[in-house]
Design a protein around this motif. Structure first.
Motif, PDB file in Angstrom:
ATOM      1  N   GLY A 262      42.983  44.671  28.719  1.00 26.26           N
ATOM      2  CA  GLY A 262      43.914  45.222  29.687  1.00 26.26           C
ATOM      3  C   GLY A 262      44.095  44.308  30.879  1.00 26.26           C
ATOM      4  O   GLY A 262      43.895  43.093  30.797  1.00 26.26           O
ATOM      5  N   ASP A 263      44.462  44.893  32.013  1.00 32.33           N
ATOM      6  CA  ASP A 263      44.816  44.093  33.183  1.00 32.33           C
ATOM      7  C   ASP A 263      43.839  44.224  34.334  1.00 32.33           C
ATOM      8  O   ASP A 263      44.111  43.763  35.432  1.00 32.33           O
ATOM      9  CB  ASP A 263      46.223  44.472  33.667  1.00 32.33           C
ATOM     10  N   ARG A 264      42.678  44.875  34.090  1.00 34.88           N
ATOM     11  CA  ARG A 264      41.724  45.055  35.185  1.00 34.88           C
ATOM     12  C   ARG A 264      40.307  45.144  34.641  1.00 34.88           C
ATOM     13  O   ARG A 264      40.065  45.771  33.611  1.00 34.88           O
ATOM     14  CB  ARG A 264      42.076  46.320  35.976  1.00 34.88           C
ATOM     15  N   CYS A 265      39.381  44.517  35.345  1.00 34.09           N
ATOM     16  CA  CYS A 265      37.977  44.530  34.935  1.00 34.09           C
ATOM     17  C   CYS A 265      37.387  45.917  35.158  1.00 34.09           C
ATOM     18  O   CYS A 265      37.592  46.538  36.204  1.00 34.09           O
ATOM     19  CB  CYS A 265      37.179  43.491  35.721  1.00 34.09           C
ATOM     20  N   GLY A 266      36.641  46.399  34.175  1.00 34.28           N
ATOM     21  CA  GLY A 266      36.033  47.707  34.307  1.00 34.28           C
ATOM     22  C   GLY A 266      34.797  47.719  35.184  1.00 34.28           C
ATOM     23  O   GLY A 266      34.366  48.787  35.614  1.00 34.28           O
ATOM     24  N   PHE A 267      34.228  46.550  35.489  1.00 36.32           N
ATOM     25  CA  PHE A 267      33.007  46.499  36.287  1.00 36.32           C
ATOM     26  C   PHE A 267      33.276  46.199  37.761  1.00 36.32           C
ATOM     27  O   PHE A 267      32.748  46.881  38.633  1.00 36.32           O
ATOM     28  CB  PHE A 267      32.037  45.476  35.695  1.00 36.32           C
ATOM     29  N   CYS A 268      34.073  45.202  38.060  1.00 36.08           N
ATOM     30  CA  CYS A 268      34.326  44.872  39.467  1.00 36.08           C
ATOM     31  C   CYS A 268      35.723  45.265  39.919  1.00 36.08           C
ATOM     32  O   CYS A 268      36.051  45.112  41.092  1.00 36.08           O
ATOM     33  CB  CYS A 268      34.090  43.386  39.730  1.00 36.08           C
ATOM     34  N   ALA A 269      36.569  45.738  38.987  1.00 36.93           N
ATOM     35  CA  ALA A 269      37.940  46.205  39.283  1.00 36.93           C
ATOM     36  C   ALA A 269      38.879  45.087  39.691  1.00 36.93           C
ATOM     37  O   ALA A 269      39.974  45.349  40.163  1.00 36.93           O
ATOM     38  CB  ALA A 269      37.929  47.297  40.352  1.00 36.93           C
ATOM     39  N   ALA A 270      38.481  43.838  39.500  1.00 45.28           N
ATOM     40  CA  ALA A 270      39.379  42.735  39.808  1.00 45.28           C
ATOM     41  C   ALA A 270      40.526  42.692  38.805  1.00 45.28           C
ATOM     42  O   ALA A 270      40.310  42.861  37.605  1.00 45.28           O
ATOM     43  CB  ALA A 270      38.618  41.407  39.785  1.00 45.28           C
ATOM     44  N   PRO A 271      41.761  42.482  39.264  1.00 51.24           N
ATOM     45  CA  PRO A 271      42.890  42.390  38.332  1.00 51.24           C
ATOM     46  C   PRO A 271      42.828  41.107  37.525  1.00 51.24           C
ATOM     47  O   PRO A 271      42.265  40.100  37.968  1.00 51.24           O
ATOM     48  CB  PRO A 271      44.108  42.411  39.252  1.00 51.24           C
ATOM     49  N   LEU A 272      43.395  41.158  36.334  1.00 50.19           N
ATOM     50  CA  LEU A 272      43.447  39.979  35.483  1.00 50.19           C
ATOM     51  C   LEU A 272      44.441  38.990  36.058  1.00 50.19           C
ATOM     52  O   LEU A 272      45.593  39.325  36.337  1.00 50.19           O
ATOM     53  CB  LEU A 272      43.865  40.367  34.068  1.00 50.19           C
ATOM     54  N   THR A 273      44.001  37.779  36.268  1.00 55.64           N
ATOM     55  CA  THR A 273      44.882  36.734  36.765  1.00 55.64           C
ATOM     56  C   THR A 273      44.768  35.534  35.853  1.00 55.64           C
ATOM     57  O   THR A 273      43.696  35.235  35.323  1.00 55.64           O
ATOM     58  CB  THR A 273      44.527  36.314  38.206  1.00 55.64           C
ATOM     59  N   VAL A 274      45.881  34.842  35.681  1.00 60.38           N
ATOM     60  CA  VAL A 274      45.913  33.645  34.847  1.00 60.38           C
ATOM     61  C   VAL A 274      45.824  32.427  35.752  1.00 60.38           C
ATOM     62  O   VAL A 274      46.609  32.280  36.690  1.00 60.38           O
ATOM     63  CB  VAL A 274      47.202  33.586  34.015  1.00 60.38           C
ATOM     64  N   GLY A 275      44.857  31.578  35.484  1.00 59.79           N
ATOM     65  CA  GLY A 275      44.711  30.377  36.300  1.00 59.79           C
ATOM     66  C   GLY A 275      44.230  30.662  37.702  1.00 59.79           C
ATOM     67  O   GLY A 275      44.588  29.993  38.658  1.00 59.79           O
ATOM     68  N   GLY A 276      43.419  31.718  37.854  1.00 60.32           N
ATOM     69  CA  GLY A 276      42.927  32.090  39.169  1.00 60.32           C
ATOM     70  C   GLY A 276      41.805  31.183  39.610  1.00 60.32           C
ATOM     71  O   GLY A 276      41.413  30.236  38.932  1.00 60.32           O
ATOM     72  N   PRO A 277      41.220  31.453  40.793  1.00 63.88           N
ATOM     73  CA  PRO A 277      40.135  30.631  41.315  1.00 63.88           C
ATOM     74  C   PRO A 277      38.889  30.776  40.462  1.00 63.88           C
ATOM     75  O   PRO A 277      38.725  31.768  39.737  1.00 63.88           O
ATOM     76  CB  PRO A 277      39.915  31.203  42.725  1.00 63.88           C
ATOM     77  N   PRO A 278      37.996  29.793  40.504  1.00 67.62           N
ATOM     78  CA  PRO A 278      36.761  29.887  39.729  1.00 67.62           C
ATOM     79  C   PRO A 278      35.905  31.033  40.227  1.00 67.62           C
ATOM     80  O   PRO A 278      36.016  31.442  41.381  1.00 67.62           O
ATOM     81  CB  PRO A 278      36.092  28.525  39.981  1.00 67.62           C
ATOM     82  N   PRO A 279      35.050  31.588  39.367  1.00 68.23           N
ATOM     83  CA  PRO A 279      34.200  32.706  39.786  1.00 68.23           C
ATOM     84  C   PRO A 279      33.234  32.280  40.874  1.00 68.23           C
ATOM     85  O   PRO A 279      32.828  31.114  40.949  1.00 68.23           O
ATOM     86  CB  PRO A 279      33.463  33.086  38.495  1.00 68.23           C
TER      87      PRO A 279
END
Length: 313
Positions: A262-279
């Motif tokens: 889907g479009d959101r992490c179930g643990f931290c609730a961060a939205p899915l992003t393509v090419g986002g910043p490194p963790p």
């Protein structure tokens, strides 16, 4: 080892579909359990299962949400997922049972937590009500409000996936039902009606027997009346649920590194992003985008979460 499924109310625990369905852990309400005991309960679940997915309805008291955020922050754990659902009580219980079924499969904790939003779209949750005058969780037209005052008026209400209200009677508009095979679960309140079995079952082409469960204690408050019969149509078979979740592309959360669908992490609730910043580094994992990192108690708060100290009961 299966991921633990925890709930905030015993009403969310339905009987298992088969002996292989794992049980759910019931977290006591904050008013009956001190904070240190809640911390100990969660630590035991983490020690036994590794990861915990907590399902908390959005209709739950604010104190329940505050306690969950406080426990997760004080434990500084990124292995606790807080899953919120807008489903009415019986539908939420069905969702919890489906997650329990899937917890015994080969899905990672991240996929299991994020699957809750997907599964909710396949649960047709509603109720037959004696009145909609106090219903505030589903849009009610002025006409429906006025008809609520007519003697003997009953209303069929669908809360999701698409809200709908129809008056039960001659020439009634049909509720939009599922286009796939489902089973129906009923929970009877104070309203005497067989409409779900005589009208809904043939219209929705539900082939199997209708199952019944006790009415959740929170249902009258959710629906605005105790004169109701609550229902939920759902996918009952584990192979179908497994195929549904397996068919969705898996991603890796750019923030906490958990697997998700889907479009959101179930643990931290961060939205899915393509090419986002490194963790971020280990010291700030699962804090969530845009959160202010402090010295302690900041891990696992998730995007937009309240500071732990502000939510302590």
């Amino acid at each position: 080892m299966p991921t633990a499924i925890a709930v905030t109310s015993a009403d969310l625990v339905l009987p298992p579909t088969d002996p292989g369905t794992p049980q759910a852990a019931v977290l006591p309400p904050p008013e009956t359990r001190p904070l240190d005991a809640s911390l100990a309960d969660m630590q035991q679940l983490l020690a036994r299962y590794g990861h915990v997915v907590v399902v908390c309805p959005t209709s739950a008291p604010t104190a329940v949400e505050h306690r969950l955020h406080a426990v997760r922050a004080l434990l500084e754990s990124d292995r606790i997922a807080l899953v919120r659902t807008d489903l009415p009580p019986l539908g939420a219980a069905v969702l919890v049972r489906q997650l329990r079924q899937l917890a015994g499969c080969d899905f990672s904790p991240g996929v299991l937590a994020s699957a809750a939003r997907l599964l909710a779209h396949y649960i047709y949750a509603g109720a037959v009500l004696g009145s909609v005058s106090r219903l505030d969780r589903v849009p009610v037209s002025l006409g429906s409000h006025l008809k609520s005052w007519l003697p003997g008026a009953h209303f069929a209400v669908l809360a999701g996936p698409t809200p709908q209200i129809v008056r039960v009677g001659t020439g009634e508009t049909a509720l939009a039902g599922p286009e796939f095979a489902t089973e129906l679960l009923l929970a009877r309140g104070q309203l005497q009606t067989d409409w779900p079995t005589t009208a809904l079952v043939p219209r929705w082409r539900i082939p199997g027997p209708v199952h019944e469960a006790p009415l959740p204690a929170s249902s009258p408050g959710w629906w605005g009346t105790g004169k109701l019969v609550e229902f939920a149509a759902y996918l009952p078979d584990l192979p179908v649920l497994h195929q549904l979740v397996s068919s969705v592309r898996r991603e890796t959360c750019h923030w906490c590194g958990m697997e998700l669908i889907g479009d959101r992490c179930g643990f931290c609730a961060a939205p899915l992003t393509v090419g986002g910043p490194p963790p971020p580094g280990p010291g700030s994992r699962a804090l969530g985008p845009g959160a202010q990192a402090g010295a302690h108690g900041t891990r696992a708060l998730g995007p937009g979460a309240h500071a732990a100290r502000a939510t302590l009961p």
